[in-house]
Design a protein around this motif. Structure first.
Motif, PDB file in Angstrom:
ATOM      1  N   ASP A  77      32.491 -60.794  -2.552  1.00  0.00           N
ATOM      2  CA  ASP A  77      31.939 -60.469  -3.687  1.00  0.00           C
ATOM      3  C   ASP A  77      31.329 -61.709  -4.212  1.00  0.00           C
ATOM      4  N   TRP A  78      30.081 -61.805  -4.601  1.00  0.00           N
ATOM      5  CA  TRP A  78      29.289 -62.938  -5.349  1.00  0.00           C
ATOM      6  C   TRP A  78      28.866 -62.375  -6.461  1.00  0.00           C
ATOM      7  N   GLU A  79      28.916 -63.138  -7.684  1.00  0.00           N
ATOM      8  CA  GLU A  79      28.390 -62.591  -8.909  1.00  0.00           C
ATOM      9  C   GLU A  79      26.969 -62.626  -9.138  1.00  0.00           C
ATOM     10  N   LYS A  80      26.210 -63.432  -8.258  1.00  0.00           N
ATOM     11  CA  LYS A  80      24.866 -63.735  -8.278  1.00  0.00           C
ATOM     12  C   LYS A  80      23.870 -62.756  -7.379  1.00  0.00           C
ATOM     13  N   GLU A  81      24.801 -61.928  -6.609  1.00  0.00           N
ATOM     14  CA  GLU A  81      24.172 -61.009  -5.705  1.00  0.00           C
ATOM     15  C   GLU A  81      23.339 -60.051  -6.024  1.00  0.00           C
ATOM     16  N   TYR A  82      22.226 -59.640  -5.715  1.00  0.00           N
ATOM     17  CA  TYR A  82      21.114 -58.620  -6.291  1.00  0.00           C
ATOM     18  C   TYR A  82      20.617 -57.756  -5.336  1.00  0.00           C
ATOM     19  N   ALA A  83      20.397 -56.390  -5.773  1.00  0.00           N
ATOM     20  CA  ALA A  83      19.443 -55.307  -4.945  1.00  0.00           C
ATOM     21  C   ALA A  83      18.560 -54.940  -5.721  1.00  0.00           C
ATOM     22  N   LEU A  84      17.284 -54.965  -5.062  1.00  0.00           N
ATOM     23  CA  LEU A  84      16.146 -54.331  -5.789  1.00  0.00           C
ATOM     24  C   LEU A  84      15.776 -53.232  -5.143  1.00  0.00           C
ATOM     25  N   THR A  85      15.508 -52.033  -5.844  1.00  0.00           N
ATOM     26  CA  THR A  85      15.525 -50.626  -5.427  1.00  0.00           C
ATOM     27  C   THR A  85      14.110 -50.049  -5.809  1.00  0.00           C
ATOM     28  N   PHE A  86      13.706 -48.896  -5.171  1.00  0.00           N
ATOM     29  CA  PHE A  86      12.693 -47.947  -5.951  1.00  0.00           C
ATOM     30  C   PHE A  86      13.358 -46.500  -5.944  1.00  0.00           C
ATOM     31  N   ASN A  87      12.602 -45.736  -6.745  1.00  0.00           N
ATOM     32  CA  ASN A  87      13.260 -44.378  -6.785  1.00  0.00           C
ATOM     33  C   ASN A  87      13.415 -43.591  -5.741  1.00  0.00           C
ATOM     34  N   LYS A  88      14.727 -42.877  -5.825  1.00  0.00           N
ATOM     35  CA  LYS A  88      14.772 -42.005  -4.365  1.00  0.00           C
ATOM     36  C   LYS A  88      14.079 -41.003  -4.362  1.00  0.00           C
ATOM     37  N   ASP A  89      13.564 -40.528  -5.393  1.00  0.00           N
ATOM     38  CA  ASP A  89      12.708 -39.110  -5.204  1.00  0.00           C
ATOM     39  C   ASP A  89      11.364 -39.516  -4.298  1.00  0.00           C
ATOM     40  N   ILE A  90      10.830 -40.731  -4.151  1.00  0.00           N
ATOM     41  CA  ILE A  90       9.877 -41.148  -3.034  1.00  0.00           C
ATOM     42  C   ILE A  90      10.407 -40.755  -1.608  1.00  0.00           C
ATOM     43  N   ALA A  91      11.548 -40.983  -1.490  1.00  0.00           N
ATOM     44  CA  ALA A  91      11.985 -40.564  -0.016  1.00  0.00           C
ATOM     45  C   ALA A  91      12.183 -39.118   0.080  1.00  0.00           C
ATOM     46  N   PHE A  92      12.318 -38.249  -0.852  1.00  0.00           N
ATOM     47  CA  PHE A  92      12.493 -36.967  -0.710  1.00  0.00           C
ATOM     48  C   PHE A  92      11.064 -36.400  -0.805  1.00  0.00           C
ATOM     49  N   ASP A  93      10.063 -37.040  -1.368  1.00  0.00           N
ATOM     50  CA  ASP A  93       8.630 -36.657  -1.449  1.00  0.00           C
ATOM     51  C   ASP A  93       7.968 -36.864   0.145  1.00  0.00           C
ATOM     52  N   ILE A  94       8.347 -38.075   0.646  1.00  0.00           N
ATOM     53  CA  ILE A  94       8.046 -38.433   2.010  1.00  0.00           C
ATOM     54  C   ILE A  94       8.675 -37.298   2.966  1.00  0.00           C
ATOM     55  N   LEU A  95      10.051 -36.988   2.826  1.00  0.00           N
ATOM     56  CA  LEU A  95      10.599 -36.104   3.736  1.00  0.00           C
ATOM     57  C   LEU A  95       9.729 -34.812   3.864  1.00  0.00           C
ATOM     58  N   ALA A  96       9.600 -34.517   2.683  1.00  0.00           N
ATOM     59  CA  ALA A  96       8.862 -33.036   2.410  1.00  0.00           C
ATOM     60  C   ALA A  96       7.704 -32.964   3.037  1.00  0.00           C
ATOM     61  N   ALA A  97       6.741 -34.039   3.199  1.00  0.00           N
ATOM     62  CA  ALA A  97       5.416 -34.300   3.755  1.00  0.00           C
ATOM     63  C   ALA A  97       5.414 -34.845   5.037  1.00  0.00           C
ATOM     64  N   LYS A  98       6.575 -34.948   5.774  1.00  0.00           N
ATOM     65  CA  LYS A  98       6.888 -35.417   7.062  1.00  0.00           C
ATOM     66  C   LYS A  98       5.844 -35.402   8.065  1.00  0.00           C
ATOM     67  N   GLU A  99       5.679 -33.786   8.616  1.00  0.00           N
ATOM     68  CA  GLU A  99       4.804 -33.478   9.469  1.00  0.00           C
ATOM     69  C   GLU A  99       3.503 -33.672   9.199  1.00  0.00           C
ATOM     70  N   LYS A 100       3.200 -33.268   7.811  1.00  0.00           N
ATOM     71  CA  LYS A 100       1.669 -33.554   7.556  1.00  0.00           C
ATOM     72  C   LYS A 100       1.345 -34.935   7.686  1.00  0.00           C
ATOM     73  N   LEU A 101       2.312 -35.865   7.538  1.00  0.00           N
ATOM     74  CA  LEU A 101       1.929 -37.336   7.339  1.00  0.00           C
ATOM     75  C   LEU A 101       1.925 -37.977   8.855  1.00  0.00           C
ATOM     76  N   GLY A 102       2.577 -37.185   9.781  1.00  0.00           N
ATOM     77  CA  GLY A 102       2.744 -37.748  11.087  1.00  0.00           C
ATOM     78  C   GLY A 102       3.896 -38.470  11.417  1.00  0.00           C
TER      79      GLY A 102
END
Length: 269
Positions: A77-102
């Protein structure tokens, strides 16, 4: 010699073509650390498939994963640890369009999370070969924002898929195309790259930019090579990356190129 921060990419740089660290490379990196320099892994890999290299090298420094999106000290456990993220809704949108996107496989990851929508055997260790119910990428399991997403794409669709994702989500994410034989796209938080991780390490250790030596071989190393005071590209590196280098190793990753270069540069012999 002033203390150096040595940031090392894994695949194609520290690792040979069998994804191993040779005894020579381990010996030189250990010598560099003993001489008072800071050796730190900066990789696009998730921590789940890079911590064994960290342990093998006996490192105690922070490690940067997901091309700069996560910085942590493994097993601590390190107090300076960081994790940058993006919105999980992007993952759901991509999953829904998976076939169309190849897209064949979609994975979303974070420091303590690895989910994929279908099992796959294309790349060893990379996408899960079997999935437990709680490892499937869906709305039930993806409860936190990811630090990265990787997608296996139909080869002939790759440029088209990259363009479509860029157009749809480009203001929120970076879209990267993997080098190498597999048609893989990688998504990361907008504006985050390996240089972000290297700057974090330099700030943490109060190391001047001119005292950073960075080693890499592929397109995802570009910002790090450019940012470092001394950016070294492997002999086996891409032409585009070599154009950014301060120097190029005479030997490849198959010939302990990093080790031989560092030994001479830091006068460790």
């Amino acid at each position: 010699m002033e203390q150096k921060l040595i940031t090392i990419d894994l695949d194609g740089t520290t690792l040979n073509n069998e994804s191993k660290i040779t005894p020579k490379t381990k010996e030189v990196l250990n010598k560099a650390a003993k001489a008072g320099h800071i050796v730190s892994i900066v990789t696009g890999r998730p921590n789940r498939i890079s911590e064994h290299y960290y342990d093998f090298l006996g490192l105690k420094t922070p490690m940067i994963n997901f091309n700069g999106a996560v910085g942590h000290i493994p097993h601590k456990d390190w107090e300076k640890e960081y994790a940058l993220t993006f919105n999980k809704d992007i993952a759901f949108d991509i999953l829904a369009a998976k076939e169309k996107l190849g897209i064949k496989v979609v994975a979303a990851e974070g420091k303590n999370m690895a989910l994929a929508d279908v099992p796959n055997t294309v790349i060893d260790d990379f996408f899960p070969v079997t999935l437990q119910a709680n490892e499937v990428l869906n709305r039930i399991n993806l409860t936190e924002n990811p630090s990265a997403m990787t997608m296996l794409v139909e080869r002939n669709q790759l440029p088209k898929t990259a363009t479509a994702l860029e157009k749809e989500f480009g203001d929120k994410i970076n879209v990267g195309v993997w080098g190498g034989p597999n048609p893989i796209l990688e998504l990361s938080p907008k504006g985050v790259d390996k240089a972000h991780g290297v700057k974090f390490l330099a700030d943490t250790y109060k190391i001047d930019r001119k005292n950073i030596i960075a080693f890499g071989d592929e397109h995802n190393d570009a910002e790090m090579i450019d940012y470092a005071g001394w950016g070294v590209v492997m002999q086996n590196g891409t032409k585009q990356l070599k154009a950014l280098a301060n120097d190029i190793t005479p030997l490849t990753n198959e010939q302990d190129g990093l080790a031989h270069y560092l030994e001479e540069y830091l006068q460790l012999a």
